[in-house]
Design a protein around this motif. Structure first.
Motif, PDB file in Angstrom:
ATOM      1  N   THR A 199     -70.178  55.876  42.584  1.00  0.00           N
ATOM      2  CA  THR A 199     -68.734  55.647  42.596  1.00  0.00           C
ATOM      3  C   THR A 199     -67.900  55.929  40.631  1.00  0.00           C
ATOM      4  N   VAL A 200     -67.092  56.334  40.457  1.00  0.00           N
ATOM      5  CA  VAL A 200     -66.649  55.764  39.379  1.00  0.00           C
ATOM      6  C   VAL A 200     -65.238  55.374  39.479  1.00  0.00           C
ATOM      7  N   ASN A 201     -65.452  54.364  38.718  1.00  0.00           N
ATOM      8  CA  ASN A 201     -64.042  53.721  38.626  1.00  0.00           C
ATOM      9  C   ASN A 201     -63.364  53.268  39.389  1.00  0.00           C
ATOM     10  N   GLY A 202     -64.109  53.438  40.168  1.00  0.00           N
ATOM     11  CA  GLY A 202     -63.201  52.748  41.680  1.00  0.00           C
ATOM     12  C   GLY A 202     -63.330  53.751  42.653  1.00  0.00           C
ATOM     13  N   ARG A 203     -63.660  54.775  42.649  1.00  0.00           N
ATOM     14  CA  ARG A 203     -63.637  56.679  43.050  1.00  0.00           C
ATOM     15  C   ARG A 203     -64.449  56.877  43.720  1.00  0.00           C
ATOM     16  N   PRO A 204     -64.854  57.218  44.907  1.00  0.00           N
ATOM     17  CA  PRO A 204     -66.414  57.677  45.131  1.00  0.00           C
ATOM     18  C   PRO A 204     -66.509  58.370  45.137  1.00  0.00           C
ATOM     19  N   GLY A 205     -68.047  58.868  45.058  1.00  0.00           N
ATOM     20  CA  GLY A 205     -68.395  60.188  44.033  1.00  0.00           C
ATOM     21  C   GLY A 205     -68.755  60.950  44.785  1.00  0.00           C
ATOM     22  N   ARG A 206     -69.217  62.500  44.016  1.00  0.00           N
ATOM     23  CA  ARG A 206     -68.893  63.816  44.730  1.00  0.00           C
ATOM     24  C   ARG A 206     -69.687  64.070  45.869  1.00  0.00           C
ATOM     25  N   LEU A 207     -69.570  64.217  47.587  1.00  0.00           N
ATOM     26  CA  LEU A 207     -70.691  63.863  48.631  1.00  0.00           C
ATOM     27  C   LEU A 207     -71.219  65.193  48.222  1.00  0.00           C
TER      28      LEU A 207
ATOM     29  N   PHE B 235     -83.348  60.082  43.467  1.00  0.00           N
ATOM     30  CA  PHE B 235     -81.952  59.803  44.433  1.00  0.00           C
ATOM     31  C   PHE B 235     -81.523  58.616  44.994  1.00  0.00           C
ATOM     32  N   ALA B 236     -82.369  57.488  44.125  1.00  0.00           N
ATOM     33  CA  ALA B 236     -81.938  55.998  44.760  1.00  0.00           C
ATOM     34  C   ALA B 236     -81.027  55.639  44.066  1.00  0.00           C
ATOM     35  N   ASP B 237     -80.176  56.348  43.163  1.00  0.00           N
ATOM     36  CA  ASP B 237     -78.477  56.319  42.849  1.00  0.00           C
ATOM     37  C   ASP B 237     -77.555  56.654  43.758  1.00  0.00           C
ATOM     38  N   LEU B 238     -77.958  57.546  44.721  1.00  0.00           N
ATOM     39  CA  LEU B 238     -76.566  57.738  45.590  1.00  0.00           C
ATOM     40  C   LEU B 238     -76.429  56.895  46.338  1.00  0.00           C
ATOM     41  N   GLU B 239     -75.325  57.219  46.773  1.00  0.00           N
ATOM     42  CA  GLU B 239     -74.471  56.169  47.975  1.00  0.00           C
ATOM     43  C   GLU B 239     -74.716  56.191  49.857  1.00  0.00           C
ATOM     44  N   VAL B 240     -75.221  55.813  50.176  1.00  0.00           N
ATOM     45  CA  VAL B 240     -75.155  55.936  51.410  1.00  0.00           C
ATOM     46  C   VAL B 240     -74.570  55.445  52.371  1.00  0.00           C
ATOM     47  N   THR B 241     -73.666  56.297  53.048  1.00  0.00           N
ATOM     48  CA  THR B 241     -72.705  55.263  54.088  1.00  0.00           C
ATOM     49  C   THR B 241     -72.737  56.123  55.848  1.00  0.00           C
ATOM     50  N   ALA B 242     -72.833  55.240  57.019  1.00  0.00           N
ATOM     51  CA  ALA B 242     -73.198  55.961  58.093  1.00  0.00           C
ATOM     52  C   ALA B 242     -71.566  55.880  58.754  1.00  0.00           C
ATOM     53  N   CYS B 243     -71.447  57.171  58.992  1.00  0.00           N
ATOM     54  CA  CYS B 243     -69.652  56.985  59.074  1.00  0.00           C
ATOM     55  C   CYS B 243     -69.589  57.531  60.378  1.00  0.00           C
ATOM     56  N   LYS B 244     -67.682  56.748  61.241  1.00  0.00           N
ATOM     57  CA  LYS B 244     -67.912  58.135  62.826  1.00  0.00           C
ATOM     58  C   LYS B 244     -67.544  58.675  62.492  1.00  0.00           C
ATOM     59  N   PRO B 245     -67.910  59.317  63.680  1.00  0.00           N
ATOM     60  CA  PRO B 245     -68.027  61.011  63.559  1.00  0.00           C
ATOM     61  C   PRO B 245     -66.419  61.922  63.707  1.00  0.00           C
ATOM     62  N   TRP B 246     -66.326  61.474  62.499  1.00  0.00           N
ATOM     63  CA  TRP B 246     -64.572  62.061  62.275  1.00  0.00           C
ATOM     64  C   TRP B 246     -64.833  62.836  61.179  1.00  0.00           C
ATOM     65  N   THR B 247     -64.740  64.021  61.145  1.00  0.00           N
ATOM     66  CA  THR B 247     -64.887  65.456  60.093  1.00  0.00           C
ATOM     67  C   THR B 247     -63.832  65.447  58.786  1.00  0.00           C
ATOM     68  N   THR B 248     -63.965  66.035  57.725  1.00  0.00           N
ATOM     69  CA  THR B 248     -63.082  65.159  56.196  1.00  0.00           C
ATOM     70  C   THR B 248     -63.122  67.377  56.033  1.00  0.00           C
ATOM     71  N   ASP B 249     -62.155  66.982  54.638  1.00  0.00           N
ATOM     72  CA  ASP B 249     -62.169  68.797  54.862  1.00  0.00           C
ATOM     73  C   ASP B 249     -63.843  68.969  53.516  1.00  0.00           C
ATOM     74  N   GLU B 250     -64.332  67.351  53.258  1.00  0.00           N
ATOM     75  CA  GLU B 250     -64.900  68.032  51.993  1.00  0.00           C
ATOM     76  C   GLU B 250     -66.416  68.129  52.912  1.00  0.00           C
TER      77      GLU B 250
END
Length: 247
Positions: free
Chosen positions: A152-160, A91-106
């Motif tokens: 990320t692919v072509n500047g677009r975030p990868g699938r969650l 899983f070393a290729d996964l991009e990990v981000t700590a986000c503020k606690p706001w929900t998204t549809d994704e």
């Protein structure tokens, strides 16, 4: 001298069926986390086995059962097993981000898919978007949603593919709830990787513990927590080391 916060009022829930041990009845004691010192109160209660849910801190208070054991991983002494090291490389290729606690549809759609497979008919199965927003956003403490994405692919975030609601405390990270891709094409071991990532993050930040909530001997749903060592459990005389496989 005055205490930094007023002693809280505690309440007890009505008895209900235990979700972990068949035939058992559970009951919880809880208190509200509010005001300027909610974070301090949450940390103090966390050290004696309470968990947070939105603006409430709770712990089991069952009449005839004490199976639920609060457990935490000692981060600076943790050494991953051979299987866990392979998983971390996978899983070393996964991009990990700590986000503020706001929900998204994704995030919500990922949660719905996870619940449908792992916990159909469970207490969270009917959770709608508003319920999910309450779970994540109603927090009086320092909270993050840690997201795990494909590259990320072509500047677009990868699938969650995974997310974890986590509280940062002075002595560690408290994993409140995690969910991840469990579809037919999902990579196996995402749940384990999320815990491993939290242990590594905590150690790098100089935080001595990762709180995993409750471990219940004999419950298959809780067996995965025994894989992360060294581990401490909370007893009557405080926290101490133990081997979950010997319990």
């Amino acid at each position: 001298m005055s205490a930094p916060f007023r002693f809280p009022k505690f309440f007890v829930t009505s008895p209900s069926a235990c979700p972990y041990l068949p035939g058992k009845i559970e009951r919880k004691v809880f208190t509200e986390l509010s005001g300027h010192h909610a974070g301090e109160l949450n940390e103090a209660l966390g050290r004696i086995g309470f968990r947070r849910s939105q603006s409430v801190a709770y712990r089991p208070s069952c009449i005839d059962c004490a199976a639920c054991v609060s457990v935490r991983v000692v981060t600076d002494e943790f050494e991953p097993s051979r299987t866990q090291r392979r998983l971390m490389r996978r899983f070393a290729d996964l991009e990990v981000t700590a986000c503020k606690p706001w929900t998204t549809d994704e995030q919500y759609e990922l949660l719905r898919r996870y619940l449908a497979v792992r916990h159909p008919g469970g207490g969270m199965a009917e959770m709608d978007e508003n319920d999910f927003a309450d779970m994540v956003e109603q927090t009086p403490v320092r909270t993050y949603v840690v997201e795990y994405r494909e590259p990320t692919v072509n500047g677009r975030p990868g699938r969650l593919v995974g997310a974890c609601l986590s509280d940062q405390q002075n002595d560690g990270l408290s994993m409140i709830y995690s969910f991840y891709d469990v579809g037919p094409d999902a990579r196996q071991g995402l749940g384990t990787f999320i815990i491993l990532d939290h242990i590594i993050r905590a150690a790098r930040a100089g935080l001595p513990y990762v709180y995993l909530g409750y471990w219940v001997p004999g419950s298959d749903r809780m067996a995965y927590k025994a894989k992360f060592r060294p581990m401490e459990k909370l007893g009557r005389d405080g926290w101490h080391r133990f081997d979950p496989t010997a319990e």
